[in-house]
Design an enzyme around this catalytic site. Structure first.
Site, PDB file in Angstrom:
ATOM      1  N   ARG A 119       0.852  -1.200   0.000  1.00  0.00           N
ATOM      2  CA  ARG A 119       0.000   0.000   0.000  1.00  0.00           C
ATOM      3  C   ARG A 119       0.883   1.244   0.000  1.00  0.00           C
ATOM      4  NH1 ARG A 119      -5.401  -0.154   3.240  1.00  0.00           N
ATOM      5  NH2 ARG A 119      -6.201   0.487   1.207  1.00  0.00           N
ATOM      6  N   GLN A 124      -0.799   2.338  -6.154  1.00  0.00           N
ATOM      7  CA  GLN A 124      -2.233   2.586  -5.997  1.00  0.00           C
ATOM      8  C   GLN A 124      -3.046   2.049  -7.168  1.00  0.00           C
ATOM      9  OE1 GLN A 124      -2.660   6.798  -5.272  1.00  0.00           O
ATOM     10  NE2 GLN A 124      -2.499   6.547  -3.062  1.00  0.00           N
ATOM     11  N   ASP A 127      -3.881  -1.680  -6.718  1.00  0.00           N
ATOM     12  CA  ASP A 127      -4.460  -2.045  -5.431  1.00  0.00           C
ATOM     13  C   ASP A 127      -5.857  -2.635  -5.606  1.00  0.00           C
ATOM     14  OD1 ASP A 127      -5.340  -2.281  -2.849  1.00  0.00           O
ATOM     15  OD2 ASP A 127      -4.951  -0.203  -2.267  1.00  0.00           O
ATOM     16  N   SER A 130      -8.474  -2.287  -2.694  1.00  0.00           N
ATOM     17  CA  SER A 130      -9.212  -1.024  -2.661  1.00  0.00           C
ATOM     18  C   SER A 130     -10.285  -0.970  -3.737  1.00  0.00           C
ATOM     19  CB  SER A 130      -8.250   0.159  -2.819  1.00  0.00           C
ATOM     20  OG  SER A 130      -7.451   0.304  -1.669  1.00  0.00           O
ATOM     21  N   TYR A 224      -4.151   0.611   7.724  1.00  0.00           N
ATOM     22  CA  TYR A 224      -5.098  -0.169   8.509  1.00  0.00           C
ATOM     23  C   TYR A 224      -4.972   0.185   9.984  1.00  0.00           C
ATOM     24  CZ  TYR A 224      -5.516  -3.082   4.341  1.00  0.00           C
ATOM     25  OH  TYR A 224      -5.732  -3.529   3.065  1.00  0.00           O
TER      26      TYR A 224
END
Length: 376
Positions: A119, A124, A127, A130, A224
């Site tokens: 992450r 991104q 990912d 997500s 997280y």
């Protein structure tokens, strides 16, 4: 070099790892693309669409492929068909799939797990957690609105005013924020809570009211939350109880990949909700945020109907497949050089997402669990 896209065989899985509009991205990189027959059927994508995009439709695509793409982990029989040195890209929950990891190691496959993509800013676009959480968050809001036997929005009519629904969202990661945004678009009054300090501002940016409890925040690695103590969990439940009791709909989205979902709501808290209330637990599959929630089922707790999420992105296979496929193509692009699949094992994205390579388990926690004698 050849890329194969498999037809998903796990029960309830409707997504596909590559969509026709992205075939051209891979052929432009120098790959041949082949898909198994009916690979996209459950996502309403026909074999003809893949063929028109430049892919071959081949029932034996896996056995000659250099790279095999899937959403769920390959089944053991498919792993045995891989040629030595082939690569796989899929979701691969290593703690639940240790036997499969051993199979991948033993056939000499290079396996990449989409949930292990680091992450970091540079990753991104790769990912998949997500992108799929975005789908799940939207779906949770729609499920709650569909189950609740009252309007979400305020309605002012000649016959009187209908007050908006009160929605509480617990967890404000990607899924939670999308849930909040969708509930707001539907007109509900939304309150939300997350244990991370930065989340309050993100909640407000979605137009919701942040629930602020007098407790320490729990910032963890990778965006997280870190695990909370039993005492803090008990105190959090006590402070959240009145918000839950006042809600028409409660939606919980707190989860950390590879770990049991944190328990946020007890059955007693649900029993205190009003008649006709709705609870949607996105994390039911990984243990549940709500005590008594069952993945894939609607159960009754007190006066509330409790919906347990199970493979929620598959309930919207079209957009979920397109988002996932773009993540996969972006990762493949990173690992392609001069028309060949050539992952750079000095790259932190490649290293971070690799589970097996060259007859060895490269993901250290998994290697320690398996080769150290731990059982699956």
């Amino acid at each position: 070099m050849k890329i194969a896209v498999v037809r998903e065989t796990r029960e309830g899985e409707t997504r596909v790892a590559l969509v026709p509009e992205l075939v051209g991205k891979l052929t432009a990189l120098g790959y041949e693309v082949a898909v198994e027959p009916d690979a996209g059927r459950h996502a309403l994508l026909a074999d003809e669409e893949y063929a028109e995009a430049g892919a071959a439709v081949d029932a034996d695509a896996v056995s000659t492929a250099d790279v095999v793409l899937s959403v769920q982990p390959l089944d053991p029989s498919t792993v045995r068909r891989l040629r030595r040195g082939a690569a796989t890209i899929s979701f691969l929950p290593v703690n639940q799939e240790r036997g499969l990891v051993v199979d991948l190691r033993d056939v000499g496959a290079t396996a990449f797990a989409m949930e292990l993509v680091p992450r970091i800013s540079r990753a991104q676009s790769m990912d998949a957690l997500s992108s799929q959480a975005l789908v799940s968050g939207y779906r949770c809001a729609v499920v709650a609105a569909g189950m609740l036997r009252r309007f979400f929005p305020l309605n002012m009519t000649a016959a009187g005013t209908v007050q908006p629904a009160e929605v509480v969202v617990l967890g404000a990661g990607v899924a939670g924020l999308q849930t909040i945004a969708t509930c707001k678009r539907l007109g509900a009054v939304v309150r939300a809570y997350d244990v991370r300090a930065a989340a309050a501002e993100e909640i407000r940016s979605m137009g919701a009211k942040a629930i602020e409890l007098e407790l320490e925040t729990l910032e963890g690695a990778g965006g997280y939350a870190r695990e909370m103590t039993e005492d803090r969990a008990a105190r959090q439940m006590e402070l959240l109880a009145p918000y839950v009791a006042a809600a028409d709909a409660l939606i919980t989205t707190a989860a950390v990949p590879g770990r049991t979902a944190p328990r946020l709501v007890t059955a007693a808290m649900v029993e205190a909700m009003k008649p006709g209330s709705v609870v949607v637990d996105l994390a039911a599959e990984s243990g549940g945020n709500v005590e008594g929630a069952v993945a894939g089922e609607v159960v009754r707790i007190g006066n509330a109907s409790v919906w347990g999420g199970k493979n929620v992105p598959s309930s919207m296979p079209g957009p979920a497949s397109r988002l996932y496929a773009q993540n996969v193509v972006n990762l493949l692009t990173l690992m392609t050089k001069d028309g060949a699949f050539a992952p750079d094992f000095e790259d932190e994205i490649v290293v971070g997402s690799c589970v097996t390579h060259d007859g060895a388990i490269r993901h250290e926690p998994t290697r320690a669990a398996i080769e150290g004698g731990a059982t699956a």
